[in-house]
Design an enzyme around this catalytic site. Structure first.
Site, short mmCIF file in Angstrom:
data_model
loop_
_atom_site.label_atom_id
_atom_site.label_comp_id
_atom_site.label_asym_id
_atom_site.label_seq_id
_atom_site.Cartn_x
_atom_site.Cartn_y
_atom_site.Cartn_z
N GLU A 1 4.93 3.33 -0.03
CA GLU A 1 5.77 3.98 0.92
C GLU A 1 5.12 5.25 1.56
O GLU A 1 5.47 5.75 2.38
CB GLU A 1 7.05 4.13 0.57
CG GLU A 1 7.86 2.64 0.68
CD GLU A 1 7.56 1.98 -0.40
OE1 GLU A 1 7.56 2.58 -1.62
OE2 GLU A 1 7.81 0.58 -0.41
N THR B 1 1.30 -1.63 -14.42
CA THR B 1 1.51 -2.03 -12.98
C THR B 1 0.66 -3.46 -12.97
O THR B 1 -0.62 -3.30 -12.79
CB THR B 1 1.02 -1.04 -12.07
OG1 THR B 1 1.62 0.15 -12.34
CG2 THR B 1 1.38 -1.47 -10.65
N HIS C 1 0.41 -5.06 -10.27
CA HIS C 1 -0.09 -5.13 -8.90
C HIS C 1 -0.72 -3.80 -8.56
O HIS C 1 -0.76 -3.35 -7.41
CB HIS C 1 1.03 -5.69 -8.01
CG HIS C 1 2.17 -4.87 -7.91
ND1 HIS C 1 3.06 -4.77 -9.20
CD2 HIS C 1 2.99 -4.17 -6.73
CE1 HIS C 1 4.05 -3.96 -8.60
NE2 HIS C 1 3.99 -3.66 -7.09
N PHE D 1 -4.90 13.15 0.11
CA PHE D 1 -4.91 12.36 -0.72
C PHE D 1 -4.59 12.79 -2.43
O PHE D 1 -5.57 13.25 -2.99
CB PHE D 1 -5.93 11.23 -0.96
CG PHE D 1 -5.92 10.02 -1.95
CD1 PHE D 1 -5.06 9.03 -1.44
CD2 PHE D 1 -6.55 9.86 -3.06
CE1 PHE D 1 -4.87 7.87 -2.24
CE2 PHE D 1 -6.34 8.66 -3.97
CZ PHE D 1 -5.47 7.74 -3.33
N ARG E 1 -3.91 14.81 -15.85
CA ARG E 1 -4.27 15.51 -14.69
C ARG E 1 -2.85 15.81 -13.72
O ARG E 1 -2.89 15.99 -12.52
CB ARG E 1 -4.76 14.15 -13.79
CG ARG E 1 -6.19 13.62 -14.06
CD ARG E 1 -6.60 12.26 -13.80
NE ARG E 1 -7.98 12.18 -14.02
CZ ARG E 1 -8.15 11.81 -15.51
NH1 ARG E 1 -7.47 11.66 -16.34
NH2 ARG E 1 -9.56 11.62 -15.88
N1 INI Z 1 4.69 2.54 -7.07
C1 INI Z 1 3.98 3.77 -7.52
O1 INI Z 1 3.89 4.91 -6.91
N2 INI Z 1 3.24 3.75 -8.78
C2 INI Z 1 3.34 2.62 -9.61
O2 INI Z 1 2.70 2.74 -10.85
C3 INI Z 1 3.82 1.52 -9.24
N3 INI Z 1 3.79 0.35 -10.07
O3 INI Z 1 3.66 0.42 -11.48
O4 INI Z 1 4.19 -0.71 -9.59
C4 INI Z 1 4.66 1.67 -7.98
N4 INI Z 1 5.48 0.30 -7.49
C5 INI Z 1 6.22 0.64 -6.44
C6 INI Z 1 5.64 0.63 -5.01
O5 INI Z 1 4.97 1.66 -4.84
C7 INI Z 1 6.67 0.25 -3.93
O6 INI Z 1 7.49 1.43 -4.14
C8 INI Z 1 7.44 -0.98 -4.04
O7 INI Z 1 6.43 -1.98 -4.31
C9 INI Z 1 8.35 -1.44 -2.86
O8 INI Z 1 7.59 -1.36 -1.63
#
Ligand code: INI
Length: 165
Positions: free
Chosen positions: A61, A89, A91, A115, A129
Site C-alpha cells: 500500500e 512471505t 508472496h 525507497f 538494518r
Molecule cells: N507486507 C509487508 O510490508 N511486508 C511483508 O513481509 C508482507 N508479507 O509478509 O506478506 C506484507 N504483506 C501485506 C501486503 O503488503 C499488503 O498489505 C496486503 O497484501 C494487502 O494488500
C-alpha cells in the site's frame, strides 16, 4: 583544482517539509525504521511541525499513498518505509516488486520519493538494518530525502511547496 561545475545536495535543512509513509506490517522493524528517520531529520534541524507520518497496512500500500502525497504537493519529499521479509512471505516477490515499482513511479516527477523498504531473506537481516550492526535504513532514507530536496532546489527544479510544479 578542477573548474568543472559540480552540484551536490547537502544535509542542511532549509525549511523542507517531509512526509514519511510507513507500513504497519512487521511493525517491530518498521517502527525502528521510523524512529531512525525521525531521529535523522531532527538531528539535521527539521522541526517536528515540518514532518508528517502516515501509516499504511503493508508495503504493497505504500505506492498509492506516496502518489497521493506527491499529488497534494504539500511536502518537499516523501519517504517510504517498509519491511518485506522473504522467510515469512510466500508472496515476497509480488509485495517487494510492486512496492519497488510503485514507489519508483511515484517519484518520477520533481518531488523525490525515497525507497526505505527493507527486502531481506530473514528477520535477522531486517533487524541488522533497522538500528543495529548494518545501520538504520530509515535514517539513511531521511538523509537521502534531505540531500535530494537540496539538490533539486540547487538545480532550480523546485521552489517552495505548493507553488505549481
Ligand atoms: N507486507 C509487508 O510490508 N511486508 C511483508 O513481509 C508482507 N508479507 O509478509 O506478506 C506484507 N504483506 C501485506 C501486503 O503488503 C499488503 O498489505 C496486503 O497484501 C494487502 O494488500
Amino acid at each position: 583544482m578542477s573548474t568543472v561545475h559540480t552540484l551536490e545536495g547537502d544535509l542542511i535543512d532549509r525549511g523542507g517539509r517531509y512526509a514519511i509513509v510507513v507500513a504497519r506490517f512487521n511493525d517491530f522493524i518498521t517502527g525502528r525504521l521510523l524512529e531512525g528517520a525521525l531521529d535523522f531529520l531532527r538531528r539535521h534541524g527539521v522541526p517536528e511541525s515540518a514532518i508528517t507520518v502516515v501509516w499504511v497496512p503493508g508495503a504493497f500500500e505504500l505506492p498509492i499513498v506516496c502518489r497521493a502525497l506527491v499529488k497534494a504537493d504539500r511536502h518537499d519529499a516523501v519517504i517510504a518505509l517498509g519491511a518485506v521479509i522473504r522467510g515469512s512471505t510466500a508472496h515476497f516477490d509480488y509485495v517487494a516488486g510492486e512496492a519497488a515499482k510503485g514507489i519508483s513511479a511515484a517519484g518520477a516527477g520533481v518531488v523525490p520519493v525515497i525507497f526505505g523498504v527493507l527486502t531481506t531473506d530473514t528477520i535477522e537481516q531486517a533487524i541488522e538494518r533497522a538500528g543495529s550492526k548494518m545501520g538504520n535504513k530509515g535514517g539513511e532514507a531521511a538523509g537521502t530525502a534531505i540531500e535530494m530536496v537540496n539538490l533539486l532546489r540547487a538545480l532550480g527544479a523546485t521552489g517552495p511547496v505548493g507553488v505549481g510544479r
